[in-house]
Write a protein that holds these residues in place. Structure first.
Motif, short mmCIF file in Angstrom:
data_model
loop_
_atom_site.label_atom_id
_atom_site.label_comp_id
_atom_site.label_asym_id
_atom_site.label_seq_id
_atom_site.Cartn_x
_atom_site.Cartn_y
_atom_site.Cartn_z
N ASN A 101 106.05 65.89 73.73
CA ASN A 101 104.81 65.97 73.82
C ASN A 101 103.71 66.58 74.12
O ASN A 101 102.08 67.24 73.90
CB ASN A 101 104.39 64.59 73.82
CG ASN A 101 102.60 64.36 73.31
OD1 ASN A 101 103.07 64.35 72.21
ND2 ASN A 101 101.51 63.30 73.79
N GLU A 105 102.10 69.14 71.51
CA GLU A 105 100.42 68.30 71.93
C GLU A 105 100.65 67.90 70.71
O GLU A 105 101.23 66.59 70.26
CB GLU A 105 99.47 70.50 71.89
CG GLU A 105 99.65 70.53 73.40
CD GLU A 105 99.08 71.81 73.16
OE1 GLU A 105 98.13 72.11 72.16
OE2 GLU A 105 98.32 72.72 74.29
N ASP A 106 99.70 67.90 69.43
CA ASP A 106 99.38 67.14 68.80
C ASP A 106 99.97 67.31 67.17
O ASP A 106 99.73 66.70 65.98
CB ASP A 106 97.89 67.20 68.48
CG ASP A 106 96.93 66.48 69.37
OD1 ASP A 106 96.90 65.50 70.16
OD2 ASP A 106 96.19 66.69 69.55
N LYS A 153 99.01 59.57 70.95
CA LYS A 153 98.42 58.81 69.90
C LYS A 153 99.20 57.97 69.49
O LYS A 153 100.03 58.65 69.02
CB LYS A 153 97.46 59.95 69.97
CG LYS A 153 96.62 61.06 70.04
CD LYS A 153 95.74 61.51 69.67
CE LYS A 153 95.52 62.71 69.81
NZ LYS A 153 94.24 63.78 69.13
N ARG A 156 101.03 58.13 65.91
CA ARG A 156 101.34 59.32 66.06
C ARG A 156 103.07 58.65 66.36
O ARG A 156 103.69 59.69 66.20
CB ARG A 156 101.16 60.65 66.83
CG ARG A 156 100.01 61.33 66.08
CD ARG A 156 100.33 62.70 66.68
NE ARG A 156 100.40 63.85 66.47
CZ ARG A 156 100.63 63.95 64.86
NH1 ARG A 156 99.87 63.52 64.10
NH2 ARG A 156 101.03 65.17 63.79
#
Length: 289
Positions: A101, A105-106, A153, A156
């Motif tokens: 992660n 990242e996102d 998050k 996700r």
């Protein structure tokens, strides 16, 4: 993307406080196809029957944190693009998924293929393997969450194969808004998961596969087929309802849509192999008999 794939062996058993996880992880590593990249093993003490200590609400807290740090150090040293984890109890995916992660990242999604949500806290259980997904999202015990530099998050994260849980777990899942596809929704199609991946624009996915998502009648090497368990030992505990072909189809369908950069396979409990191993050790000429 191709890149470097690390095969990470973590025969951890203390997170579930069950010695059989250690042998199960070793056998899983032996059964797995040959690695095409580097292989590393996280040092885990072999069980010796002496039992584990209760430390501030979590069994074997200090041991688990040391093993978590060892896994994180291996990942920092190797800096892989992808990770295959062969465990061990479910907690083995904490360091690798936290690493992924950070790396992606996102753009990373996490698919949690499991019959249990793994979002408990020390107020609900003393076994850290039931806390791992909560820890990845920054929820739960501070000693574990502080080792997740970039919490995942909740939007996700999606469950596959989850259909029931305790009231406390329901409360957490509803509070975080976690998505899920039940076994009945995945009988003939992977579409609920594919649609979720598309909706969040996922480019990479890490998949946690707890083998207990599979129906015990289909796979005997899971917790619920424990031969020494009392007849009512698992009353009220959700048991897997998916078949092996359904799981294989789901994971391959996901791989056709999004790049799989993490795969953790956990909770392998080969009871028959353990019985034969112990029998051989007790026989004359070949063992201690």
């Amino acid at each position: 993307m191709s890149g470097k794939t690390l095969r990470l062996h973590i025969p951890q058993w203390q997170g579930g406080n069950l010695e059989a996880y250690h042998f199960g992880a070793q056998l899983l590593a032996w059964l797995a196809p040959a690695a095409t990249g580097p292989v590393a093993t996280v040092e885990v003490a072999e069980p010796d029957g002496s039992g584990l200590s209760w430390e501030d609400g979590i069994v074997a807290r200090s041991v688990l944190l040391k093993q978590l740090d060892r896994a994180a150090q291996v990942l920092r040293n190797e800096t892989p693009d992808k990770v295959v984890v062969l465990g061990g109890d479910c907690l083995v995916d904490l360091a690798p998924f936290a690493y992924l992660n950070e790396r992606y990242e996102d753009e990373l999604a996490i698919l949690w293929v499991d019959a249990h949500p793994d979002v408990m806290t020390p107020q609900q259980t003393a076994h850290a393997h039931a806390m791992v997904l909560g820890n990845l999202m920054g929820q739960g015990d501070a000693n574990f969450t502080e080792r997740v530099a970039r919490p995942v998050k909740p939007e996700r994260v999606m469950y596959a194969g989850l259909f029931d849980m305790s009231p406390a777990e329901w409360t957490t899942i509803e509070r975080l808004g976690l998505r899920r596809a039940t076994p009945s929704q995945l009988i003939d199609s992977s579409q609920p998961v594919i649609e979720w991946l598309r909706s969040i624009g996922a480019k990479h996915v890490a998949i946690h596969l707890d083998l207990d998502v599979i129906d015990p009648a289909q796979l005997r090497s899971v917790y619920f087929t424990r031969p020494d368990a009392a007849p009512d030992a698992f009353d009220g505990i959700p048991q897997g309802r998916m078949t092996v072909p359904q799981v294989v189809r789901l994971l391959n369908d996901v791989a056709e849509q999004v790049e799989v950069v993490g795969l953790g396979i956990t909770e392998h409990l080969p009871w028959d192999a353990i019985t034969i191993r112990d029998m051989l050790q007790a026989l004359p000429l070949i063992g201690k008999g």
